[in-house]
Design a protein around this motif. Structure first.
Motif: not given
Length: 316
Positions: A51, A63, A76, A79, A81, A151, A153
């Motif tokens: 990240l 990524v 970002r 994603i 997180f 994605l 995470v």
């Protein structure tokens, strides 16, 4: 198939401590990839490198097809997180905090936040500072999932959650996979990874011990069996099983009496059970119970192979 995450000889050092030792991973898009290992294995460090929260000492990471260091906010926003150490404070409500996160992450579908909160049993009207650890974890999950990122995470995502909420989380992960999202989650709870993931990487002391799909891991797992044999003595059974190396910890109880003749046997079978079954097939089997394979015991055995204990201190 395109890769959501790819690392090549990825390493991270903190002074004299090496937290990651040349990690090679490939996570396909649309997969649920589980990263499992004991505390201190390097799971959190790996996620932070992916990240761009910390920079690698050497090696390469990509990524969603881009290098994290140069991709900036555009990557970002794709994603979701959830950090392993989630710190949420303040006098604002859960609703207000999530509105703040939505301005950062990008468009959130109408009602998405309320639907997620209802599924997790989270009251968004309460001030964040008054929430329990479990409710803060739920809030973290909502902010990770709410913008439907490409994605996810998730570092120890079920920490502090009760069993019913854990099951709801696993349902959310399955739905994310069906929608084509990639899920990269870490845990030290094997049963959680077993239920959620397609593929598992076992990390120990900053090294990948093995990468395997869950079903292959199950085939190498350990199971306990209990068998009742009507027409064999303990000695006969021991002789029949002597040539099968994956059968250990044999124990026998010979029975007497007109309606109880025979032998009860327990054993530990590692890997495939077929050789064991063929060996006892010559006898009359009254009953047989084979427990669910013990993946945890198998993985703990893997933890103790190949890795150097000396490098584990300081990894996360």
């Amino acid at each position: 198939m395109p890769l959501a995450i790819e690392t090549t000889r990825l390493a991270k050092r903190f002074g004299r401590t090496t937290a990651l030792h040349g990690i090679d991973l490939a996570v396909e898009q649309g997969a649920v990839f589980g990263l499992i290992g004991p505390n201190g294995a390097g799971k959190t460090t790996l996620m932070r490198v992916l990240l761009d929260l910390i920079r690698p000492s050497s090696g390469r990471a990509a990524v969603l097809g881009r290098e994290p260091r140069g991709a900036g906010p555009a990557l970002r926003r794709e994603i979701g997180f959830l950090p392993g150490e989630l710190r949420l404070e303040g006098r604002i409500s859960g609703h207000e905090l999530l509105r703040h996160y939505a301005r950062i992450s990008g468009r959130v579908a109408p009602a998405a936040v309320d639907v997620l909160a209802e599924r997790l049993g989270l009251d968004l009207g309460r001030q964040v500072r008054t929430l329990s650890k479990g409710n803060k974890q739920k809030l973290g999950l909502v902010q990770a999932f709410m913008h439907r990122p490409r994605l996810l995470v998730l570092d120890e995502p079920t920490s502090g959650l009760d069993p019913l909420v854990q099951q709801e989380f696993l349902a959310m992960v399955r739905e994310a996979r069906e929608l084509g999202q990639t899920v990269f989650l870490s845990s030290h709870v094997l049963s959680e990874i077993q239920q959620a993931a397609d593929t598992v990487a076992i990390l120990r002391a900053g090294r990948v011990v093995t990468v395997s799909d869950v079903e292959s891991l199950r085939l190498t797992a350990i199971r306990r069996v209990r068998v009742g044999i009507a027409d064999a003595t303990a000695q006969q059974l021991q002789t029949a099983l002597a040539a099968i190396p994956n059968v250990t910890e044999l124990a026998f109880t010979e029975l007497g009496g007109s309606d109880g003749d025979g032998t009860r046997m327990t054993a530990r079978v590692e890997g495939g059970i077929d050789p064991f079954l063929k060996a006892i097939a010559r006898f009359t089997v009254n009953d047989l119970v084979a427990e669910e394979p013990d993946l945890e015991e198998s993985v703990l055995r893997l933890y103790n192979t190949d890795a150097s204990d000396g490098d584990e201190a300081g990894a996360r």
